[in-house]
Design a protein around this motif. Structure first.
Motif, PDB file in Angstrom:
ATOM      1  N   SER A  74      26.511  48.701  -9.335  1.00  0.00           N
ATOM      2  CA  SER A  74      25.612  48.286 -10.255  1.00  0.00           C
ATOM      3  C   SER A  74      24.465  47.667 -10.078  1.00  0.00           C
ATOM      4  N   PHE A  75      24.541  46.574  -9.293  1.00  0.00           N
ATOM      5  CA  PHE A  75      23.420  45.511  -8.536  1.00  0.00           C
ATOM      6  C   PHE A  75      22.921  46.286  -7.758  1.00  0.00           C
ATOM      7  N   ALA A  76      23.516  47.271  -6.761  1.00  0.00           N
ATOM      8  CA  ALA A  76      22.797  47.825  -5.864  1.00  0.00           C
ATOM      9  C   ALA A  76      21.499  48.885  -6.233  1.00  0.00           C
ATOM     10  N   THR A  77      22.248  49.665  -7.205  1.00  0.00           N
ATOM     11  CA  THR A  77      21.208  50.650  -7.839  1.00  0.00           C
ATOM     12  C   THR A  77      20.188  50.119  -8.495  1.00  0.00           C
ATOM     13  N   GLU A  78      20.251  49.017  -9.322  1.00  0.00           N
ATOM     14  CA  GLU A  78      19.081  48.395 -10.008  1.00  0.00           C
ATOM     15  C   GLU A  78      18.200  47.833  -8.973  1.00  0.00           C
ATOM     16  N   ARG A  79      18.745  47.013  -8.030  1.00  0.00           N
ATOM     17  CA  ARG A  79      17.904  46.588  -6.814  1.00  0.00           C
ATOM     18  C   ARG A  79      17.089  47.894  -6.424  1.00  0.00           C
ATOM     19  N   ARG A  80      17.628  48.668  -5.720  1.00  0.00           N
ATOM     20  CA  ARG A  80      16.976  49.731  -5.214  1.00  0.00           C
ATOM     21  C   ARG A  80      15.957  50.639  -6.049  1.00  0.00           C
ATOM     22  N   LEU A  81      16.125  50.571  -7.288  1.00  0.00           N
ATOM     23  CA  LEU A  81      15.187  51.467  -7.980  1.00  0.00           C
ATOM     24  C   LEU A  81      13.899  50.548  -8.053  1.00  0.00           C
ATOM     25  N   GLN A  82      14.174  49.288  -8.229  1.00  0.00           N
ATOM     26  CA  GLN A  82      13.036  48.396  -8.214  1.00  0.00           C
ATOM     27  C   GLN A  82      12.287  48.281  -6.729  1.00  0.00           C
ATOM     28  N   GLU A  83      12.962  48.136  -5.876  1.00  0.00           N
ATOM     29  CA  GLU A  83      12.561  48.042  -4.585  1.00  0.00           C
ATOM     30  C   GLU A  83      11.581  49.393  -4.211  1.00  0.00           C
ATOM     31  N   GLU A  84      12.156  50.495  -4.433  1.00  0.00           N
ATOM     32  CA  GLU A  84      11.390  51.789  -4.081  1.00  0.00           C
ATOM     33  C   GLU A  84      10.426  52.082  -5.025  1.00  0.00           C
ATOM     34  N   LEU A  85      10.786  52.284  -6.323  1.00  0.00           N
ATOM     35  CA  LEU A  85      10.245  52.883  -7.487  1.00  0.00           C
ATOM     36  C   LEU A  85       9.469  51.909  -8.296  1.00  0.00           C
ATOM     37  N   GLY A  86       9.738  50.633  -8.316  1.00  0.00           N
ATOM     38  CA  GLY A  86       8.807  49.719  -9.348  1.00  0.00           C
ATOM     39  C   GLY A  86       9.463  49.682 -10.710  1.00  0.00           C
ATOM     40  N   PHE A  87      10.725  50.220 -10.831  1.00  0.00           N
ATOM     41  CA  PHE A  87      11.212  50.050 -12.308  1.00  0.00           C
ATOM     42  C   PHE A  87      12.614  49.982 -12.322  1.00  0.00           C
ATOM     43  N   THR A  88      13.404  49.649 -13.242  1.00  0.00           N
ATOM     44  CA  THR A  88      14.745  49.614 -13.483  1.00  0.00           C
ATOM     45  C   THR A  88      15.074  50.371 -14.834  1.00  0.00           C
TER      46      THR A  88
END
Length: 176
Positions: A74-88
């Motif tokens: 759950s944390f990893a998916t949120e982190r990577r959405l923000q890092e790669e695409l700039g949103f959660t």
């Protein structure tokens, strides 16, 4: 140093290893793939940055990566959405696959890959170190593209896409 979680075929953790080394040795590790749809049911595709250590320039699902050691999915998916695409946005786990794919550069992707779906309709401010470009595409157009030019896509994408389509069709989700 980025590490991945080594797992057995049932996704039980058996160790950790530096990410690139795990790909050199082709060892099974935990990963996730996220499929983000807009309110029209179009899928957000990303073209991986040309500088990526494998599959650079290929098209794939909205976001994909590996959870860190001691990090929840759950944390990893949120982190990577923000890092790669700039949103959660909220994502839902729908399935998983286990696959192995060798690349021409001596690296092998061998993953226990959790598949997530979600919806997002805002600005996509992608990270150019991770992503070359993004675009939304209809299911129909994407399926035709996969037939016409399968080499445009990452090795895992068609496998995950079939699971996503089955889930959407089975549950008649709002994300269609």
């Amino acid at each position: 140093m980025e590490e991945v979680i080594l797992v057995d075929k049932q996704d039980n953790p058996i160790g950790k290893m530096e990410k690139l080394q795990a790909h050199v040795e082709g060892l099974l590790h935990r990963a996730f793939s996220i499929f983000i749809f807009n309110e029209n049911g179009d899928l957000l595709l990303q073209q991986r940055a040309l500088s990526k250590y494998h599959s650079g320039g290929l098209w794939t699902n909205s976001c994909c990566s590996h959870p860190r050691v001691n990090e929840t999915l759950s944390f990893a998916t949120e982190r990577r959405l923000q890092e790669e695409l700039g949103f959660t946005t909220q994502v839902i786990e729908i399935d998983s696959i286990l696959y192995k794919a060798a690349f021409g550069n001596g690296l092998t992707e061998h993953e226990f890959d959790y598949i997530f779906i979600g919806e997002y309709n805002g600005l996509v401010d992608f990270n150019p170190e991770e992503v070359e470009q993004v675009k939304f595409i209809s299911r129909k157009d994407l399926d035709q593209w996969l037939i016409d030019q399968p080499s445009d896509f990452t090795a895992w994408f068609p496998l995950c896409w079939e699971k996503v389509k089955n889930e959407l069709d089975k549950n008649s989700r709002a994300i269609a």
